[in-house]
Design a protein around this motif. Structure first.
Motif, mmCIF file in Angstrom:
data_model
loop_
_atom_site.group_PDB
_atom_site.id
_atom_site.type_symbol
_atom_site.label_atom_id
_atom_site.label_comp_id
_atom_site.label_asym_id
_atom_site.label_seq_id
_atom_site.Cartn_x
_atom_site.Cartn_y
_atom_site.Cartn_z
ATOM 1 N N CYS A 1 0.851 -1.197 0.000
ATOM 2 C CA CYS A 1 0.000 0.000 0.000
ATOM 3 C C CYS A 1 0.886 1.246 0.000
ATOM 4 C CB CYS A 1 -0.932 -0.004 1.208
ATOM 5 S SG CYS A 1 -2.099 1.381 1.221
ATOM 6 N N PRO A 2 1.544 1.536 -1.128
ATOM 7 C CA PRO A 2 2.474 2.664 -1.160
ATOM 8 C C PRO A 2 1.815 4.021 -0.904
ATOM 9 C CG PRO A 2 2.220 1.700 -3.342
ATOM 10 C CD PRO A 2 1.484 0.820 -2.382
ATOM 11 N N GLU A 3 0.515 4.116 -1.098
ATOM 12 C CA GLU A 3 -0.148 5.392 -0.831
ATOM 13 C C GLU A 3 -0.523 5.546 0.649
ATOM 14 O OE1 GLU A 3 -3.113 2.323 -2.033
ATOM 15 O OE2 GLU A 3 -1.210 2.983 -2.853
ATOM 16 N N GLY A 4 -0.311 4.489 1.453
ATOM 17 C CA GLY A 4 -0.638 4.534 2.878
ATOM 18 C C GLY A 4 0.409 5.268 3.694
ATOM 19 N N HIS A 5 -0.023 5.786 4.829
ATOM 20 C CA HIS A 5 0.878 6.489 5.751
ATOM 21 C C HIS A 5 0.531 6.035 7.167
ATOM 22 C CE1 HIS A 5 2.410 10.598 7.458
ATOM 23 N NE2 HIS A 5 3.224 9.599 7.744
ATOM 24 N N TRP A 6 1.490 5.408 7.827
ATOM 25 C CA TRP A 6 1.322 4.902 9.186
ATOM 26 C C TRP A 6 2.458 5.396 10.067
ATOM 27 C CZ3 TRP A 6 0.758 1.756 4.929
ATOM 28 C CH2 TRP A 6 -0.425 1.027 4.796
ATOM 29 N N GLN A 7 2.197 5.423 11.366
ATOM 30 C CA GLN A 7 3.272 5.547 12.345
ATOM 31 C C GLN A 7 3.291 4.234 13.126
ATOM 32 O OE1 GLN A 7 3.036 7.624 16.235
ATOM 33 N NE2 GLN A 7 4.670 8.917 15.386
ATOM 34 N N TRP A 8 4.501 3.719 13.364
ATOM 35 C CA TRP A 8 4.668 2.464 14.100
ATOM 36 C C TRP A 8 5.638 2.740 15.240
ATOM 37 C CZ3 TRP A 8 3.386 -2.486 11.460
ATOM 38 C CH2 TRP A 8 3.567 -3.597 12.294
ATOM 39 N N ARG A 9 5.179 2.477 16.438
ATOM 40 C CA ARG A 9 6.026 2.646 17.630
ATOM 41 C C ARG A 9 6.185 1.276 18.269
ATOM 42 N NH1 ARG A 9 7.210 6.536 21.741
ATOM 43 N NH2 ARG A 9 7.462 5.483 23.738
ATOM 44 N N TRP A 10 7.424 0.945 18.650
ATOM 45 C CA TRP A 10 7.655 -0.341 19.300
ATOM 46 C C TRP A 10 8.617 -0.155 20.469
ATOM 47 C CZ3 TRP A 10 12.567 -2.519 19.494
ATOM 48 C CH2 TRP A 10 13.520 -1.951 18.658
ATOM 49 N N GLU A 11 8.436 -0.977 21.506
ATOM 50 C CA GLU A 11 9.346 -0.918 22.656
ATOM 51 C C GLU A 11 9.461 -2.302 23.271
ATOM 52 O OE1 GLU A 11 9.689 2.581 25.286
ATOM 53 O OE2 GLU A 11 9.058 1.166 26.860
ATOM 54 N N GLU A 12 10.698 -2.771 23.393
ATOM 55 C CA GLU A 12 10.991 -4.066 24.001
ATOM 56 C C GLU A 12 10.852 -3.917 25.514
ATOM 57 O OE1 GLU A 12 13.423 -7.506 25.378
ATOM 58 O OE2 GLU A 12 13.665 -5.403 25.858
ATOM 59 N N GLU A 13 10.487 -4.975 26.198
ATOM 60 C CA GLU A 13 10.169 -4.875 27.626
ATOM 61 C C GLU A 13 11.323 -4.367 28.493
ATOM 62 O OE1 GLU A 13 10.549 -9.310 29.462
ATOM 63 O OE2 GLU A 13 8.908 -9.029 28.061
ATOM 64 N N GLN A 14 12.553 -4.440 28.016
ATOM 65 C CA GLN A 14 13.673 -3.886 28.783
ATOM 66 C C GLN A 14 13.796 -2.368 28.604
ATOM 67 O OE1 GLN A 14 17.419 -6.048 28.779
ATOM 68 N NE2 GLN A 14 16.369 -7.723 27.746
ATOM 69 N N GLY A 15 13.076 -1.821 27.621
ATOM 70 C CA GLY A 15 13.051 -0.371 27.482
ATOM 71 C C GLY A 15 13.591 0.191 26.187
ATOM 72 N N PHE A 16 14.295 -0.596 25.367
ATOM 73 C CA PHE A 16 14.763 -0.029 24.089
ATOM 74 C C PHE A 16 13.654 -0.112 23.056
ATOM 75 C CE2 PHE A 16 16.100 -4.490 23.859
ATOM 76 C CZ PHE A 16 15.716 -4.862 22.580
ATOM 77 N N GLY A 17 13.715 0.757 22.061
ATOM 78 C CA GLY A 17 12.656 0.749 21.064
ATOM 79 C C GLY A 17 12.875 1.760 19.969
ATOM 80 N N GLY A 18 11.804 2.066 19.252
ATOM 81 C CA GLY A 18 11.919 3.004 18.152
ATOM 82 C C GLY A 18 10.568 3.420 17.611
ATOM 83 N N ILE A 19 10.617 4.418 16.761
ATOM 84 C CA ILE A 19 9.436 4.909 16.057
ATOM 85 C C ILE A 19 9.830 5.049 14.593
ATOM 86 C CG2 ILE A 19 7.781 6.806 15.789
ATOM 87 C CD1 ILE A 19 8.312 7.521 18.735
ATOM 88 N N PHE A 20 8.945 4.621 13.706
ATOM 89 C CA PHE A 20 9.172 4.846 12.284
ATOM 90 C C PHE A 20 7.843 5.133 11.609
ATOM 91 C CE2 PHE A 20 8.864 0.238 12.842
ATOM 92 C CZ PHE A 20 7.950 -0.137 11.889
ATOM 93 N N GLU A 21 7.937 5.695 10.424
ATOM 94 C CA GLU A 21 6.754 5.942 9.609
ATOM 95 C C GLU A 21 6.879 5.140 8.322
ATOM 96 O OE1 GLU A 21 5.613 9.966 8.935
ATOM 97 O OE2 GLU A 21 5.640 10.450 11.080
ATOM 98 N N ILE A 22 5.740 4.683 7.850
ATOM 99 C CA ILE A 22 5.651 4.035 6.546
ATOM 100 C C ILE A 22 4.886 5.015 5.668
ATOM 101 C CG2 ILE A 22 4.769 2.069 5.254
ATOM 102 C CD1 ILE A 22 4.880 0.467 7.909
ATOM 103 N N ARG A 23 5.561 5.509 4.633
ATOM 104 C CA ARG A 23 4.932 6.514 3.760
ATOM 105 C C ARG A 23 5.507 6.368 2.363
ATOM 106 N NH1 ARG A 23 5.260 12.747 5.357
ATOM 107 N NH2 ARG A 23 3.081 12.581 5.930
#
Length: 195
Positions: free
Chosen positions: A153-175
């Protein structure tokens, strides 16, 4: 038990909202990797690793579980037993394993899910509200799945946030069919003890 990763996926435009509802979310309204990238039924009936056996050993397996053995894929060289706990025990011939690899890129469920989703199991502990989907994944966020989602879905736009239970993680967008990482963090340092 795995370390769990909390994921929050938020569709940010109409194309993402529609695609998520129509191609990813299941009948309960929950985020589900297998809707977009289905685990082939044959692989869902395998052990991991899949036990490769001779025709004689396959016959012994069949005799051992005579009342419970499932033979729907016997012609292809795969037998399995579903135990009451949900655990699947299987065996297959070397030719069957080669055929599964040719057809699906894997001879067992675990290899397939790691290759095609980026994690061992489908989304777990799933919830949603009016704007976002919340779920857990074992060991990592489903990176391979996000790549399929972006390409599908190349026309889609999402934000994805993830965090591992020890506390590290990240945020990215699919656009525009591209994944752009916008933030990441490591395991938080413990604060020094106060005396």
């Amino acid at each position: 038990m795995p370390n769990w990763v909390s994921n929050t996926v938020t569709p940010l435009n109409d194309a993402a909202v529609s695609f998520t509802r129509e191609r990813i979310v299941d009948e309960k309204g929950e985020f589900c990797f297998s809707r977009l990238v289905p685990l082939p039924r044959e692989l869902s009936k395998t052990s991991s690793p899949n036990r490769i056996v001779s025709p004689e050993e396959m016959q012994m397996f069949k005799e051992r579980y005579v009342d419970r053995v499932c033979t729907e894929y016997e012609q292809e060289g795969l037998l399995y037993v579903e135990h009451p706990s949900g655990f699947i025990e299987s065996c297959c011939t070397a030719e069957c394993a080669r055929t599964l690899i040719r057809r699906f890129g894997a001879a067992d469920w675990y290899t397939f899910t790691n290759s095609h989703w980026g994690c061992k199991w489908d989304a777990c502990c799933r919830k949603h509200d009016d704007t976002s989907y919340f779920f857990d994944t074992p060991w990592s966020y489903p990176e391979a799945f996000t790549e399929v989602m972006a390409a599908s879905c190349p026309e889609g736009h999402w934000q994805w946030r993830w965090e591992e239970e020890q506390g590290f993680g990240g945020i990215f967008e699919i656009r525009n069919g591209i994944i752009v990482h916008t933030d990441s963090w490591d395991i938080p340092e413990e604060a020094p003890a106060q005396h």
